[in-house]
Design an enzyme around this catalytic site. Structure first.
Site, mmCIF file in Angstrom:
data_model
loop_
_atom_site.group_PDB
_atom_site.id
_atom_site.type_symbol
_atom_site.label_atom_id
_atom_site.label_comp_id
_atom_site.label_asym_id
_atom_site.label_seq_id
_atom_site.Cartn_x
_atom_site.Cartn_y
_atom_site.Cartn_z
ATOM 1 N N ASN A 9 0.844 -1.195 0.000
ATOM 2 C CA ASN A 9 0.000 0.000 0.000
ATOM 3 C C ASN A 9 0.890 1.261 0.000
ATOM 4 O O ASN A 9 1.524 1.593 1.007
ATOM 5 C CB ASN A 9 -0.905 -0.050 1.246
ATOM 6 C CG ASN A 9 -1.887 1.091 1.286
ATOM 7 O OD1 ASN A 9 -1.580 2.203 0.873
ATOM 8 N ND2 ASN A 9 -3.080 0.819 1.795
ATOM 9 N N HIS A 11 0.103 4.344 -0.019
ATOM 10 C CA HIS A 11 -0.345 5.400 0.908
ATOM 11 C C HIS A 11 0.256 5.172 2.298
ATOM 12 O O HIS A 11 0.676 6.109 2.972
ATOM 13 C CB HIS A 11 -1.871 5.426 1.026
ATOM 14 C CG HIS A 11 -2.571 5.735 -0.250
ATOM 15 N ND1 HIS A 11 -2.606 6.997 -0.785
ATOM 16 C CD2 HIS A 11 -3.252 4.945 -1.098
ATOM 17 C CE1 HIS A 11 -3.292 6.970 -1.913
ATOM 18 N NE2 HIS A 11 -3.694 5.741 -2.128
ATOM 19 N N ASP A 68 -1.710 -3.556 10.263
ATOM 20 C CA ASP A 68 -3.069 -3.779 9.786
ATOM 21 C C ASP A 68 -3.943 -2.737 10.465
ATOM 22 O O ASP A 68 -3.770 -2.447 11.654
ATOM 23 C CB ASP A 68 -3.529 -5.202 10.132
ATOM 24 C CG ASP A 68 -4.614 -5.671 9.177
ATOM 25 O OD1 ASP A 68 -4.460 -5.465 7.958
ATOM 26 O OD2 ASP A 68 -5.618 -6.251 9.635
ATOM 27 N N TYR A 150 -10.893 5.458 3.951
ATOM 28 C CA TYR A 150 -12.091 6.081 4.513
ATOM 29 C C TYR A 150 -11.855 7.529 4.953
ATOM 30 O O TYR A 150 -12.724 8.123 5.609
ATOM 31 C CB TYR A 150 -12.586 5.255 5.713
ATOM 32 C CG TYR A 150 -13.037 3.855 5.346
ATOM 33 C CD1 TYR A 150 -14.350 3.604 4.983
ATOM 34 C CD2 TYR A 150 -12.158 2.779 5.358
ATOM 35 C CE1 TYR A 150 -14.775 2.323 4.640
ATOM 36 C CE2 TYR A 150 -12.555 1.489 5.016
ATOM 37 C CZ TYR A 150 -13.868 1.272 4.659
ATOM 38 O OH TYR A 150 -14.289 -0.002 4.316
ATOM 39 N N LYS A 171 -3.010 15.275 9.601
ATOM 40 C CA LYS A 171 -3.442 13.874 9.824
ATOM 41 C C LYS A 171 -2.302 13.076 10.468
ATOM 42 O O LYS A 171 -2.515 12.350 11.442
ATOM 43 C CB LYS A 171 -3.862 13.207 8.502
ATOM 44 C CG LYS A 171 -4.222 11.738 8.715
ATOM 45 C CD LYS A 171 -4.522 10.931 7.462
ATOM 46 C CE LYS A 171 -4.718 9.459 7.844
ATOM 47 N NZ LYS A 171 -4.825 8.544 6.713
ATOM 48 N N ARG A 177 -2.181 5.760 13.023
ATOM 49 C CA ARG A 177 -0.872 5.295 12.527
ATOM 50 C C ARG A 177 0.250 6.022 13.251
ATOM 51 O O ARG A 177 1.247 5.425 13.655
ATOM 52 C CB ARG A 177 -0.829 5.532 11.009
ATOM 53 C CG ARG A 177 0.290 4.844 10.290
ATOM 54 C CD ARG A 177 0.028 4.700 8.790
ATOM 55 N NE ARG A 177 -0.960 3.677 8.510
ATOM 56 C CZ ARG A 177 -2.195 3.932 8.071
ATOM 57 N NH1 ARG A 177 -2.572 5.167 7.796
ATOM 58 N NH2 ARG A 177 -3.047 2.960 7.889
HETATM 59 P P1 IMP Z 1 -5.321 -2.761 5.522
HETATM 60 O O1 IMP Z 1 -4.668 -2.421 6.817
HETATM 61 O O2 IMP Z 1 -4.367 -2.604 4.367
HETATM 62 O O3 IMP Z 1 -6.020 -4.091 5.555
HETATM 63 O O4 IMP Z 1 -6.397 -1.628 5.251
HETATM 64 C C1 IMP Z 1 -7.722 -1.740 5.659
HETATM 65 C C2 IMP Z 1 -8.613 -0.730 5.018
HETATM 66 O O5 IMP Z 1 -8.655 0.417 5.818
HETATM 67 C C3 IMP Z 1 -8.276 -0.273 3.613
HETATM 68 O O6 IMP Z 1 -9.486 -0.137 2.900
HETATM 69 C C4 IMP Z 1 -7.672 1.072 3.777
HETATM 70 O O7 IMP Z 1 -7.941 1.899 2.703
HETATM 71 C C5 IMP Z 1 -8.342 1.563 5.041
HETATM 72 N N1 IMP Z 1 -7.420 2.373 5.795
HETATM 73 C C6 IMP Z 1 -6.267 1.976 6.380
HETATM 74 N N2 IMP Z 1 -5.672 3.033 6.959
HETATM 75 C C7 IMP Z 1 -6.469 4.106 6.732
HETATM 76 C C8 IMP Z 1 -6.372 5.476 7.074
HETATM 77 O O8 IMP Z 1 -5.412 5.951 7.687
HETATM 78 N N3 IMP Z 1 -7.385 6.247 6.665
HETATM 79 C C9 IMP Z 1 -8.457 5.778 5.983
HETATM 80 N N4 IMP Z 1 -8.592 4.513 5.627
HETATM 81 C C10 IMP Z 1 -7.594 3.678 6.004
#
Ligand code: IMP
Length: 193
Positions: A9, A11, A68, A150, A171, A177
């Site tokens: 990811n 981002h 995660d 989100y 942020k 995070r």
């Molecule tokens: P994962 O940790 O990669 O499984 O992400 C889980 C979901 O939460 C994904 O759809 C991400 O886009 C969303 N997500 C994770 N971190 C953030 C954040 O900091 N802001 C908004 N959405 C997030």
């Protein structure tokens, strides 16, 4: 200390680079020739974060960390939670996830929610976890185009705009995070001294 960040990811890579600063250098999955999807089969952030870091650790035998994250919404009994990425199904689509949340929350007055991040660090000496939580509420409309996931519908406590309507610096100074990676950084400093 050489560490591999077990994520595809971009981002997250961007945010963690900004949070940890220029002195913190990490390897990416492509640097260790890991090109597979990382599994996320479990129903807790802790277990998914751990399997991500351990999968890559056993592949390349280098120090690894993974994170995660999930969005937990009170009025939806904790949904989307650990299933945040695929809430609206495959393929992963953040806008569809957001639309599903807003549809399910239509008319709901309790809009309290929180993001939670769990980091797992795997070293030859053992395994450690660090967590960070950011409380806030879900907006009734999509607002802003910064950030990811989100962010366009999450308003953190103490602010009147969504994460996606904030400067990335803002942020990254208050987020789930940031809180988790501050603990991670403290641990690494002490571990290495
Ligand atoms: P994962 O940790 O990669 O499984 O992400 C889980 C979901 O939460 C994904 O759809 C991400 O886009 C969303 N997500 C994770 N971190 C953030 C954040 O900091 N802001 C908004 N959405 C997030």
């Amino acid at each position: 200390m050489e560490l591999v960040f077990c994520t595809n990811n971009q981002h997250k890579i961007q945010e963690v680079s900004e949070i940890m600063g220029p002195d913190f250098l990490f390897l990416k999955l492509k640097d260790v020739h890991f090109f597979d999807e990382i599994p996320e089969p479990f129903d807790t952030l802790e277990a998914n974060s751990a399997i991500k870091a351990n999968t890559v650790y056993f592949f390349c035998n280098k120090n690894c960390f993974a994170e995660d994250t999930g969005l937990f919404i009170e009025g939806l009994n904790g949904e989307p939670g650990v299933f945040s990425a695929r809430y609206a199904g495959e393929p992963v689509d953040s806008m569809k996830n957001i639309e599903k949340v807003l549809r399910k929350m239509y008319g709901l007055s309790n809009r309290r929610a929180y993001f939670k991040t769990v980091i797992t660090l795997v070293l030859p000496q053992g395994e450690w976890q660090f967590e960070g939580v950011c409380h806030g509420q879900i907006s009734t409309e999509i607002a802003g185009c910064d950030g990811f996931g989100y962010d366009p519908i999450f308003i953190p406590d103490g602010y009147d705009k969504t994460f996606a309507n904030m400067l990335p610096d803002t942020k990254n100074s208050i987020s789930h995070r940031k809180k988790a990676f501050d603990k991670f950084a403290d641990f690494l400093l002490k571990f290495n001294s």
